[in-house]
Design a protein around this motif. Structure first.
Motif, PDB file in Angstrom:
ATOM      1  N   LEU A 196       2.047   8.245   5.971  1.00  0.00           N
ATOM      2  CA  LEU A 196       3.323   7.523   5.876  1.00  0.00           C
ATOM      3  C   LEU A 196       3.101   6.085   5.437  1.00  0.00           C
ATOM      4  O   LEU A 196       3.790   5.564   4.530  1.00  0.00           O
ATOM      5  N   ALA A 197       2.137   5.416   6.051  1.00  0.00           N
ATOM      6  CA  ALA A 197       1.872   4.023   5.693  1.00  0.00           C
ATOM      7  C   ALA A 197       1.402   3.907   4.254  1.00  0.00           C
ATOM      8  O   ALA A 197       1.805   2.985   3.517  1.00  0.00           O
ATOM      9  N   ALA A 198       0.573   4.823   3.794  1.00  0.00           N
ATOM     10  CA  ALA A 198       0.079   4.760   2.421  1.00  0.00           C
ATOM     11  C   ALA A 198       1.202   4.944   1.416  1.00  0.00           C
ATOM     12  O   ALA A 198       1.250   4.242   0.383  1.00  0.00           O
ATOM     13  N   GLU A 199       2.091   5.872   1.711  1.00  0.00           N
ATOM     14  CA  GLU A 199       3.196   6.083   0.781  1.00  0.00           C
ATOM     15  C   GLU A 199       4.136   4.868   0.735  1.00  0.00           C
ATOM     16  O   GLU A 199       4.624   4.474  -0.338  1.00  0.00           O
ATOM     17  N   VAL A 200       4.371   4.226   1.884  1.00  0.00           N
ATOM     18  CA  VAL A 200       5.230   3.038   1.915  1.00  0.00           C
ATOM     19  C   VAL A 200       4.599   1.903   1.111  1.00  0.00           C
ATOM     20  O   VAL A 200       5.262   1.197   0.325  1.00  0.00           O
ATOM     21  N   LEU A 201       3.288   1.721   1.280  1.00  0.00           N
ATOM     22  CA  LEU A 201       2.592   0.680   0.537  1.00  0.00           C
ATOM     23  C   LEU A 201       2.642   0.951  -0.967  1.00  0.00           C
ATOM     24  O   LEU A 201       2.823   0.033  -1.780  1.00  0.00           O
ATOM     25  N   GLU A 202       2.428   2.211  -1.316  1.00  0.00           N
ATOM     26  CA  GLU A 202       2.406   2.548  -2.743  1.00  0.00           C
ATOM     27  C   GLU A 202       3.772   2.295  -3.396  1.00  0.00           C
ATOM     28  O   GLU A 202       3.842   1.772  -4.519  1.00  0.00           O
ATOM     29  N   THR A 203       4.853   2.641  -2.733  1.00  0.00           N
ATOM     30  CA  THR A 203       6.181   2.478  -3.335  1.00  0.00           C
ATOM     31  C   THR A 203       6.644   1.020  -3.358  1.00  0.00           C
ATOM     32  O   THR A 203       7.445   0.616  -4.207  1.00  0.00           O
ATOM     33  N   SER A 204       6.127   0.187  -2.424  1.00  0.00           N
ATOM     34  CA  SER A 204       6.560  -1.217  -2.363  1.00  0.00           C
ATOM     35  C   SER A 204       5.657  -2.161  -3.148  1.00  0.00           C
ATOM     36  O   SER A 204       5.939  -3.352  -3.249  1.00  0.00           O
TER      37      SER A 204
END
Length: 395
Positions: free
Chosen positions: A130-138
């Motif tokens: 979850l954290a990796a996907e949030v970082l990637e999209t932001s």
């Protein structure tokens, strides 16, 4: 020095007025070194490059329609390159605290979007994803405002009073509790076994100590007994050695006496017996030879006696004709025939006597007997009162 300005290590110095910066920026960026700035004509401002923090607390709805309260922390800062400093300076230079507020809002929006595409199980079990996907999209949006994110941490996820997470974790809690109970039981059993082992070790140590003490006491008693018996034992041992020496001496004396008896009695007796045996054998051989010689001598003597008595035998035969009525037919020849018959009759009688005297009975009776001529003629021995000329002694 007057007009010389130096930015801090975690700051970027922005000089406005005069020439423009790179890329048409309204200010020049100075980092890591100082620069002369003309007062009045130039204006200097500082933009922090240090780490900043933004906290996000957001209620998000999962793909299953379950509302989750998510709390996250974002660590970010202004990028070190001139472009990021220019972008951040144009947006946050007058109010740098707005960087945290804007960053929190950006991440809250991406967090709601990503959580809406995931299930509670995925969110709970795959927080790092979850954290990796949030970082990637932001990342793209944060770069536009000159900020970079160092990390994003999901600190807590809570479904409030729904109890979904608790229900989801119930089997795991039960398993964990079961494992904890098993572990506790094993620990208790291990503790009990350890106590039993310790008790056995203590008992064994006590037993060994008692055995050692008993052995030591027995050894002391034995040493004392040996010490107390040393004198009598030595005396008894000495007496025993004396008796053994006396016994050996007596045995040697007995053996010597036995040897003396053998030499004085047995050996002479054996020699005497051997001598008597040899003498007996010699005597028997001598008697045998004498008997054979006597038998041979008796035969010769008998033959001689018979020859000597032959005329008497013929005379006795002729005497039997004295009273007989004999008719002589052939004159002188007839008388010769009668005389020849008488002689032949005497020789026949002589042979008969020889055969009778040669038998075993006559040989056994010949010793000490006296033979007369009438007895020889009749084949029966007589006494000294027989008829004829006289007895004949035969040895």
């Amino acid at each position: 020095m007057f007009g010389y300005r130096v930015p801090a290590p975690d700051e970027a110095m922005l000089i406005s007025g005069g020439r423009r910066g790179l890329g048409g920026a309204p200010f020049r960026v100075v980092t890591g070194h100082g620069k002369f700035v003309l007062p009045v004509f130039r204006k200097t401002r500082f933009l922090t490059l240090s780490m900043c923090e933004a906290e996000v607390t957001e209620t998000c709805v999962t793909r299953q329609g379950i509302a989750l309260h998510v709390r996250a922390v974002i660590a970010f800062k202004v990028g070190n390159d001139n472009e990021s400093i220019v972008n951040a300076g144009q947006r946050f230079l007058s109010d740098q605290d707005q960087m945290s507020v804007l960053t929190g809002r950006i991440f809250a929006g991406h967090l709601r979007s990503i959580i809406g595409s995931m299930t509670v199980e995925e969110i709970v079990t795959e927080r790092q994803k979850l954290a990796a996907e949030v970082l990637e999209t932001s990342k793209t949006e944060m770069a536009k405002i000159g900020l970079i994110v160092d990390s994003l941490q999901i600190q807590s996820i809570d479904d409030g009073d729904v109890g979904y997470i608790d229900a989801m974790s119930a089997p795991h809690k039960a398993a964990i509790q079961r494992q904890a109970q098993i572990a506790q039981a094993q620990a208790t059993q291990a503790s009990v076994e350890a106590e039993q082992v310790a008790a056995r070790n203590q008992a064994e140590y006590a037993r060994q100590t008692a055995v050692v003490k008993a052995e030591y006491s027995a050894e002391v008693d034995r040493a004392q007994a040996q010490a107390s018996q040393a004198g009598p034992l030595a005396q008894a041992h000495a007496q025993q050695e004396v008796l053994a020496a006396q016994t050996e001496l007596a045995q040697r004396a007995a053996e010597l006496r036995q040897q003396q008896l053998v030499a004085e009695i047995v050996k002479p007796a054996q020699a005497e017996a051997e001598r008597i045996k040899v003498l007996a054998i010699a005597e028997a051989e001598r008697m045998k030879i004498q008997a054979e010689a006597a038998a041979s001598y008796d035969r010769v003597a008998l033959d001689r006696m018979l020859i000597d008595q032959l005329p008497q035998i013929v005379k006795e035969a002729a005497g039997g004709l004295a009273g007989a009525n004999v008719n002589v037919l052939n004159g002188a020849d007839g008388l010769g025939e009668i005389a020849a018959g008488l002689v032949g009759q005497g020789l026949t009688i002589l042979d008969s006597v020889r055969q009778n005297l040669g038998s075993p009975e006559h040989r056994s009776e010949k010793s000490g007997r006296q033979l007369s001529l009438p007895g020889l003629l009749s084949g029966k021995p007589e006494g000294n009162e027989g008829k004829g000329d006289g007895p004949v002694n035969v040895d």
